[in-house]
Design a protein around this motif. Structure first.
Motif, PDB file in Angstrom:
ATOM      1  N   ALA A 184       0.924  -1.255   0.036  1.00 25.36           N
ATOM      2  CA  ALA A 184      -0.014   0.144  -0.019  1.00 25.36           C
ATOM      3  C   ALA A 184       0.727   1.127  -0.017  1.00 25.36           C
ATOM      4  N   PRO A 185       0.545   2.313  -0.738  1.00 24.43           N
ATOM      5  CA  PRO A 185       1.216   3.424  -0.729  1.00 24.43           C
ATOM      6  C   PRO A 185       1.546   4.058   0.902  1.00 24.43           C
ATOM      7  N   ALA A 186       2.757   4.303   1.213  1.00 25.28           N
ATOM      8  CA  ALA A 186       2.770   4.864   2.506  1.00 25.28           C
ATOM      9  C   ALA A 186       4.079   6.113   2.704  1.00 25.28           C
ATOM     10  N   GLY A 187       3.686   6.630   3.570  1.00 22.42           N
ATOM     11  CA  GLY A 187       4.705   8.058   3.696  1.00 22.42           C
ATOM     12  C   GLY A 187       4.803   8.121   5.201  1.00 22.42           C
ATOM     13  N   PRO A 188       5.701   9.002   5.800  1.00 18.42           N
ATOM     14  CA  PRO A 188       6.071   9.054   7.376  1.00 18.42           C
ATOM     15  C   PRO A 188       4.847   9.978   7.743  1.00 18.42           C
ATOM     16  N   VAL A 189       4.554   9.402   8.948  1.00 17.68           N
ATOM     17  CA  VAL A 189       3.528  10.052   9.839  1.00 17.68           C
ATOM     18  C   VAL A 189       4.199  11.090  10.477  1.00 17.68           C
ATOM     19  N   VAL A 190       4.158  12.203  10.394  1.00 19.17           N
ATOM     20  CA  VAL A 190       4.761  13.394  10.728  1.00 19.17           C
ATOM     21  C   VAL A 190       4.188  13.879  12.567  1.00 19.17           C
ATOM     22  N   ALA A 191       3.094  13.394  12.567  1.00 17.89           N
ATOM     23  CA  ALA A 191       2.485  13.897  13.826  1.00 17.89           C
ATOM     24  C   ALA A 191       1.693  12.864  14.218  1.00 17.89           C
ATOM     25  N   ALA A 192       1.480  12.652  15.832  1.00 15.61           N
ATOM     26  CA  ALA A 192       0.628  11.373  16.279  1.00 15.61           C
ATOM     27  C   ALA A 192      -0.757  12.012  16.134  1.00 15.61           C
ATOM     28  N   GLU A 193      -0.960  13.230  16.040  1.00 15.22           N
ATOM     29  CA  GLU A 193      -2.548  13.798  16.144  1.00 15.22           C
ATOM     30  C   GLU A 193      -2.358  15.037  15.239  1.00 15.22           C
ATOM     31  N   VAL A 194      -3.502  15.263  15.008  1.00 15.62           N
ATOM     32  CA  VAL A 194      -4.023  16.616  14.213  1.00 15.62           C
ATOM     33  C   VAL A 194      -4.937  17.419  14.842  1.00 15.62           C
ATOM     34  N   LEU A 195      -4.761  18.710  14.909  1.00 16.54           N
ATOM     35  CA  LEU A 195      -5.610  19.894  15.560  1.00 16.54           C
ATOM     36  C   LEU A 195      -6.513  20.066  14.629  1.00 16.54           C
ATOM     37  N   VAL A 196      -7.915  20.325  14.982  1.00 16.38           N
ATOM     38  CA  VAL A 196      -9.001  20.830  14.353  1.00 16.38           C
ATOM     39  C   VAL A 196      -9.624  22.127  15.335  1.00 16.38           C
ATOM     40  N   PRO A 197      -9.232  23.227  14.804  1.00 15.59           N
ATOM     41  CA  PRO A 197      -9.631  24.572  15.544  1.00 15.59           C
ATOM     42  C   PRO A 197     -11.163  24.247  15.827  1.00 15.59           C
ATOM     43  N   ALA A 198     -11.642  25.238  16.689  1.00 16.65           N
ATOM     44  CA  ALA A 198     -13.114  25.350  17.106  1.00 16.65           C
ATOM     45  C   ALA A 198     -13.690  26.017  15.761  1.00 16.65           C
ATOM     46  N   GLY A 199     -15.110  25.792  15.464  1.00 14.89           N
ATOM     47  CA  GLY A 199     -15.995  26.797  14.575  1.00 14.89           C
ATOM     48  C   GLY A 199     -16.834  25.736  14.134  1.00 14.89           C
ATOM     49  N   PRO A 200     -17.725  26.310  13.194  1.00 13.37           N
ATOM     50  CA  PRO A 200     -18.730  25.705  12.846  1.00 13.37           C
ATOM     51  C   PRO A 200     -18.216  25.041  11.423  1.00 13.37           C
ATOM     52  N   PHE A 201     -19.238  23.845  11.058  1.00 15.67           N
ATOM     53  CA  PHE A 201     -18.913  23.046   9.713  1.00 15.67           C
ATOM     54  C   PHE A 201     -20.284  22.565   9.460  1.00 15.67           C
TER      55      PHE A 201
END
Length: 451
Positions: A184-201
């Protein structure tokens, strides 16, 4: 005519002619898949057997998808008389729980095959002579961009995934491919988590024509800031929880979760076992060493929740999951898939039974969401903390038994599809649900925290 579309194509981009061909191709493709999980690999005794009380005999699923197709594509849309009124009750999922179906006078595999073939011939004949989509002067919600055809196609793919769960529970010689040699295509995982800022969606959809009733309507949700794992939790990470005694610490479990753990006696995910100090798993009648880097699967909601508490985190809400998977904060727009509008392919997601297993965490960098989360579609269904219910303004369509009867009854929402889910039957708005104790589904999870 040769089709130029692929599974997951946005049908809004197709004219009547192209949509008709797309429907025909997808009907053929899903039936080939169904046969490949039943009559092409198992004999009559195996098809009639109940391999687990949790599941139907495979031949029940096979005839059921044909009965559903006849009901919606011949009777409801054309007004045809029932071809086999004597079997309608047998294949009504609400009339007969799974554990009672082996006692029914089910069609035998050859009879089921003949019935499916006859239904399909009539459907294809009708497809060539009747409109696939609605027109302004001929409104028809069932035919809007071919909705009813999409519903039937997705329904059969969902049963094919159920058949795969039955195969996983089945004992005997292997009949499905191992697919161990498919990278499977793979790449480095640069961070254990990602931040999702507050706000509407915008959660859900109103304008995706093949979306199902529980995905509708689109509505704005204001979500607080949170962080979510970049990848699903792996076998190695979950094994650390097992070996640290996580199954023996009631502080990590809710009251309902601890009751399940004590009554079930479980001490590890389904199909895991230890032999001579080595952790192994059984996968489609094969035994193999536990692959630490793959996403963990066959865990129930309670197990996922206990692990999250053990690492000082929690499960994401359904809204958090969907925002992380679908929202583009730069353009403030919704994506059908984490990467955009393009249909899934081998570079973006592990879908469609290409592999009979999850891939290594960190695979498919081209499938990243706008926030950088990976594998949010494909690999494993992901538990969320949300109880399944309707969105504000929900309306059942075209029948209440698809979603509404399950609302607010303790079912938990799962998101994202898995390796067994077909690209035609998943998107960032698609909602799955199950009992919080279920483990035969190909379910995993990722964790989150407030930020």
């Amino acid at each position: 005519m040769t089709s130029t579309t692929s599974p997951g194509t946005d049908v809004r981009t197709l004219d009547e002619h192209a949509l008709r061909q797309h429907v025909a191709d997808e009907l053929e493709r899903v039936r080939e898949r169904s046969a490949g999980l039943t009559t092409a690999v198992l004999d009559e005794d195996e098809l009639l057997a109940q391999h687990s009380r949790l599941m139907s005999p495979l031949v029940w699923d096979l005839a059921h998808v044909g009965n559903y197709e006849e009901l919606w594509l011949l009777r409801e849309t054309r007004g045809d008389a029932a071809m086999r009124p004597d079997i309608d009750d047998l294949y009504d999922a609400f009339e007969h729980p799974r554990d009672t179906r082996p006692s029914l006078p089910l069609l035998r595999p050859d009879e089921a095959g003949d019935y499916l073939a006859l239904v399909r011939r009539k459907v294809l004949d009708a497809l060539g002579t009747t409109p696939v989509t609605a027109r302004e002067d001929r409104p028809d919600p069932l035919r809007d961009h071919g909705f009813v055809f999409g519903m039937v196609i997705q329904h059969e793919h969902q049963h094919d995934e159920t058949m795969l769960a039955t195969h996983q529970l089945r004992r005997g010689t292997p009949v499905l491919p191992a697919t161990d040699d498919l990278p499977a295509p793979a790449g480095p995982v640069v961070a254990a988590e990602v931040l999702v800022p507050a706000g509407p969606f915008v959660q859900g959809t109103t304008d995706d024509p093949w979306s199902l009733d529980n995905e509708r309507p689109a509505h704005t949700v204001d979500v607080g800031a949170f962080a979510i794992d970049t990848t699903p939790v792996t076998n190695a990470a979950y094994l650390a929880f097992v070996e640290a005694g996580g199954y023996d610490d009631p502080r990590l479990w809710t009251t309902a979760g601890w009751r399940w753990r004590c009554e079930s006696g479980k001490r590890a995910p389904a199909f895991w076992f230890r032999d001579a100090g080595t952790w192994l798993r059984r996968r489609f009648a094969r035994v193999e060493e536990l692959p630490g880097a793959e996403a963990v699967q066959h865990v129930c909601f309670h197990e996922a929740q206990a692990y999250a508490r053990w690492v000082g985190r929690r499960l994401p809400t359904e809204a958090e999951w969907e925002k992380a998977a679908s929202w583009d904060p730069v353009t403030a727009t919704k994506r059908r898939f984490p990467w955009g509008e393009e249909a899934p392919d081998e570079q973006r997601a592990n879908l469609g039974q290409t592999r009979f297993r999850p891939t290594v965490a960190g695979s498919y960098p081209a499938g990243a969401s706008a926030y950088g989360a990976l594998q949010m579609v494909g690999d494993v269904w992901e538990w969320t903390s949300t109880v399944f219910t309707g969105y504000p303004g929900f309306r059942p369509f075209p029948y209440p038994e698809y979603s509404e009867v399950f609302f607010d009854d303790g079912y938990r929402v799962l998101r994202g599809g898995c390796w067994a889910t077909d690209p035609q039957a998943v998107r960032t708005t698609f909602r799955n649900w199950d009992h919080p104790i279920r483990r035969q589904v190909f379910s995993g999870f990722r964790t989150a925290r407030d930020a």
